[in-house]
Scaffold this motif. Structure first.
Motif, short mmCIF file in Angstrom:
data_model
loop_
_atom_site.label_atom_id
_atom_site.label_comp_id
_atom_site.label_asym_id
_atom_site.label_seq_id
_atom_site.Cartn_x
_atom_site.Cartn_y
_atom_site.Cartn_z
N PHE A 156 4.64 5.59 -5.36
CA PHE A 156 4.74 5.59 -6.99
C PHE A 156 3.78 6.42 -7.43
O PHE A 156 4.24 7.16 -8.32
CB PHE A 156 4.38 4.11 -7.34
N GLU A 157 2.48 6.45 -6.98
CA GLU A 157 1.72 7.40 -7.28
C GLU A 157 2.05 8.92 -6.94
O GLU A 157 1.69 10.01 -8.04
CB GLU A 157 0.00 7.16 -7.00
N ARG A 158 2.59 9.18 -5.83
CA ARG A 158 2.87 10.56 -5.56
C ARG A 158 4.02 11.23 -6.52
O ARG A 158 3.82 12.21 -6.60
CB ARG A 158 3.49 10.41 -4.09
N TYR A 159 4.79 10.36 -7.15
CA TYR A 159 5.96 10.75 -8.01
C TYR A 159 5.27 10.43 -9.38
O TYR A 159 5.90 10.13 -10.41
CB TYR A 159 7.33 9.98 -7.72
N ASP A 160 4.04 10.52 -9.67
CA ASP A 160 3.35 10.48 -11.00
C ASP A 160 3.71 9.34 -11.74
O ASP A 160 4.24 9.27 -12.77
CB ASP A 160 3.80 11.67 -11.80
N CYS A 161 3.61 7.91 -10.80
CA CYS A 161 4.27 6.94 -11.66
C CYS A 161 5.65 6.92 -12.39
O CYS A 161 5.57 6.49 -13.59
CB CYS A 161 2.88 6.18 -12.47
N GLN A 162 6.54 7.50 -11.73
CA GLN A 162 7.67 7.64 -12.21
C GLN A 162 8.40 6.34 -12.82
O GLN A 162 8.59 5.37 -12.06
CB GLN A 162 8.53 8.37 -11.35
N TYR B 76 6.23 -5.13 -13.96
CA TYR B 76 7.15 -4.06 -13.67
C TYR B 76 8.71 -4.40 -14.43
O TYR B 76 9.39 -3.57 -14.78
CB TYR B 76 7.47 -3.98 -12.10
N PHE C 69 2.98 1.75 -3.58
CA PHE C 69 2.05 2.20 -4.55
C PHE C 69 1.61 3.58 -4.20
O PHE C 69 1.67 4.39 -5.29
CB PHE C 69 0.61 1.42 -4.80
N LYS C 70 1.26 4.12 -3.03
CA LYS C 70 0.99 5.41 -2.76
C LYS C 70 2.45 6.45 -3.06
O LYS C 70 2.09 7.71 -3.61
CB LYS C 70 0.70 5.59 -1.19
N LYS D 119 0.83 -1.25 0.00
CA LYS D 119 0.17 0.09 0.04
C LYS D 119 0.73 1.26 -0.02
O LYS D 119 0.55 2.10 -0.84
CB LYS D 119 -0.87 0.10 1.25
#
Length: 143
Positions: free
Chosen positions: A41-47, A72, A38-39, A35
């Motif tokens: 990963f999303e915070r950095y715009d799925c870098q 991945y 993934f959070k 969790k």
């Protein structure tokens, strides 16, 4: 403590010119915290970077979610042309001692970046021999 230090660094500097987000991703993978990983990963715009994709694949492999782990790895192969060579060297025991780093360090999305990522985050990869073999098989099925 390391996780909290990374979170504090990111709170103070969201742009993260220190790379704390990458360390934090490896910490989340080590503790199998899907969790939070993934959070982040999303915070950095799925870098799409080696230093996010490799620990995410490792995390999902550890959780037994091999489809996600393979997805991945596929993304990693797409951005880092040296991924196959890197894992092949690790699995067959050829090693990485012949790598030469330029005057400015490693190049992004290169074998050098993979080597530094695994070396700098040994706590996650130290017991991943079986995972490395699995990655090599997954890469061969992509080719």
């Amino acid at each position: 403590m390391a996780k909290n230090a990374c979170l504090e660094i990111l709170d103070l500097n969201n742009d993260d010119n220190l790379g704390a987000r990458f360390i934090l991703m490896h910490i989340y993978a080590y503790f199998e915290d899907e969790k939070s990983a993934f959070k982040l990963f999303e915070r950095y715009d799925c870098q799409k970077s080696t230093q996010f994709l490799l620990p995410l694949s490792t995390l999902y492999y550890k959780l037994g979610k091999t489809r996600k782990a393979a997805a991945y790895i596929k993304e990693l192969v797409n951005i880092n042309k040296d991924t196959h060579d890197f894992f092949n060297r690790l699995v067959i025991g050829e090693g990485l001692s012949d790598l030469e780093f330029g005057m400015y360090g490693y190049r992004a999305n290169s074998i050098e970046e993979l080597a530094i990522d695994v070396t700098d985050n040994k706590f996650l990869f130290v017991n991943c021999g079986v995972y490395f073999k699995w990655v090599l098989k997954a890469i061969k099925s992509i080719d």
